[in-house]
Design an enzyme around this catalytic site. Structure first.
Site, PDB file in Angstrom:
ATOM      1  N   THR A 161     -88.391  17.047  -8.641  1.00  0.00           N
ATOM      2  CA  THR A 161     -88.761  17.142  -7.230  1.00  0.00           C
ATOM      3  C   THR A 161     -89.385  18.502  -6.984  1.00  0.00           C
ATOM      4  O   THR A 161     -89.555  19.296  -7.901  1.00  0.00           O
ATOM      5  CB  THR A 161     -87.526  16.974  -6.331  1.00  0.00           C
ATOM      6  OG1 THR A 161     -86.721  18.153  -6.434  1.00  0.00           O
ATOM      7  CG2 THR A 161     -86.693  15.764  -6.752  1.00  0.00           C
ATOM      8  N   TYR A 194     -76.096  28.892  -5.634  1.00  0.00           N
ATOM      9  CA  TYR A 194     -76.503  27.490  -5.551  1.00  0.00           C
ATOM     10  C   TYR A 194     -75.375  26.581  -6.032  1.00  0.00           C
ATOM     11  O   TYR A 194     -75.041  25.576  -5.380  1.00  0.00           O
ATOM     12  CB  TYR A 194     -77.758  27.252  -6.396  1.00  0.00           C
ATOM     13  CG  TYR A 194     -78.197  25.799  -6.426  1.00  0.00           C
ATOM     14  CD1 TYR A 194     -78.785  25.221  -5.306  1.00  0.00           C
ATOM     15  CD2 TYR A 194     -78.009  25.012  -7.554  1.00  0.00           C
ATOM     16  CE1 TYR A 194     -79.182  23.890  -5.314  1.00  0.00           C
ATOM     17  CE2 TYR A 194     -78.391  23.686  -7.573  1.00  0.00           C
ATOM     18  CZ  TYR A 194     -78.982  23.130  -6.462  1.00  0.00           C
ATOM     19  OH  TYR A 194     -79.358  21.806  -6.467  1.00  0.00           O
ATOM     20  N   LYS A 215     -73.288  23.546  -3.923  1.00  0.00           N
ATOM     21  CA  LYS A 215     -73.220  22.145  -4.314  1.00  0.00           C
ATOM     22  C   LYS A 215     -71.791  21.702  -4.619  1.00  0.00           C
ATOM     23  O   LYS A 215     -71.409  20.554  -4.369  1.00  0.00           O
ATOM     24  CB  LYS A 215     -74.147  21.896  -5.503  1.00  0.00           C
ATOM     25  CG  LYS A 215     -75.625  21.905  -5.108  1.00  0.00           C
ATOM     26  CD  LYS A 215     -75.905  20.866  -4.040  1.00  0.00           C
ATOM     27  CE  LYS A 215     -77.347  20.777  -3.634  1.00  0.00           C
ATOM     28  NZ  LYS A 215     -77.610  19.710  -2.645  1.00  0.00           N
TER      29      LYS A 215
END
Length: 306
Positions: A212, A175, A179
């Site tokens: 989120t 991950y 990014k």
């Protein structure tokens, strides 16, 4: 700048914006903000039902908003191609592209339909392909292109010898690499735009620690406890999706922004707070690695930027 909010967005009437992953979380909040400022917004995502629901929500908040859903599955380069071809056929210049969609920390290595590692492909590689395919109408609109990165880029490295973690897959390093790649893409796109006279303003932003559904959608059914714990932690140390979206909304709309800038929350360690300049870690500034990543990305996607 410290108190910048959606009320500070200049009038976006007549402008066309595309936001990927805009059926929830940061993407939906970004679409809401842009539509509220008068932009025509394309909600680009993979789920038709969620897309229709997002359209309905945006219109309920902003009556008369010009918003439409268009299907794109970032786990499929074919879907990215089809989406881009529809936009190119319309011929409408794009003013704002927010490459927002993402997944986080899949517990096991998964592959897309094209055979690429899922996180790298969804978070970065398909956004690279999408931007490249849309380049003619991005140039026509002298577009603002926003890549959504993360504070996770701080621990990331570009593993050029095994970008897709065929060996030694680990959810969080993968991950972080995806990014970091997004941030490096923004900076390299800025360099190339300036060198070739494309007229793009390529920037990046990150949400800090925003509450989120990204964690809930990432780890999967085998890690629901981790997802639940992560969500609780975000609520304690972070801020809401609407607040987390402000840096990317600022990056997309604030006048007099220069290419190569990076935006994030201004609080402790950029975890939360009002939007402003973000800190770029040294590895993201390595232009040689960025150029190698670009070349690998062109080979992996079959998309060149001309």
């Amino acid at each position: 700048m410290a108190s910048w909010t959606t009320k500070d967005i200049p009038d976006q009437s007549g402008r066309l914006a595309i936001v990927t992953g805009a059926t929830g979380g940061l993407g939906l909040e970004t679409a809401l903000a842009l539509a509220g400022a008068g932009a025509e917004v394309i909600v680009a995502a993979r789920n038709l039902d969620k897309g229709r629901a997002a359209e309905t929500l945006i219109r309920s908040r902003h009556p008369g908003a010009r918003v439409r859903f268009d299907l794109v599955d970032l786990a499929s380069l074919g879907s990215v191609r089809d989406f881009a071809e529809r936009q190119l056929t319309s011929g409408r210049p794009i003013d704002i592209l927010v490459n927002n969609a993402g997944i986080m920390a899949l517990p096991q290595r998964e592959a897309t339909i094209d055979g690429h590692e899922m996180q790298f492909a969804t978070n970065y590689l398909s956004h690279f392909a999408l931007t490249g395919r849309l380049l003619p109408i991005l140039i026509a609109g002298r577009a603002r292109v926003v890549e959504v990165a993360s504070i996770a880029h701080r621990s990331g490295s570009i593993r050029l010898d095994d970008l897709e973690y065929v060996q030694g897959y680990k959810p969080w390093p993968v991950y972080a690499q995806s990014k970091l790649a997004m941030l490096m893409f923004a900076l390299e796109l800025d360099r190339r735009s300036k060198a070739k006279g494309w007229g793009l303003t390529s920037v990046a932003a990150h949400p800090g620690a925003a509450a989120t559904d990204l964690i809930a959608n990432g780890p999967g059914p085998g890690s629901r406890l981790m997802a639940w714990g992560g969500s609780i932690a975000l609520k304690l140390i972070g801020h809401s999706a609407a607040e987390g979206a402000l840096p990317q909304v600022m990056a997309a709309t604030m006048p007099s922004i220069s290419g190569g800038q990076y935006f994030g929350p201004q609080g402790l360690r950029e975890l939360k707070g009002p939007p402003g300049p973000g800190k770029i870690e040294p590895q993201a500034l390595d232009a040689d690695v960025a150029a190698q990543l670009w070349s690998r990305s062109e080979a992996m996607t079959g998309v060149t930027f001309g």
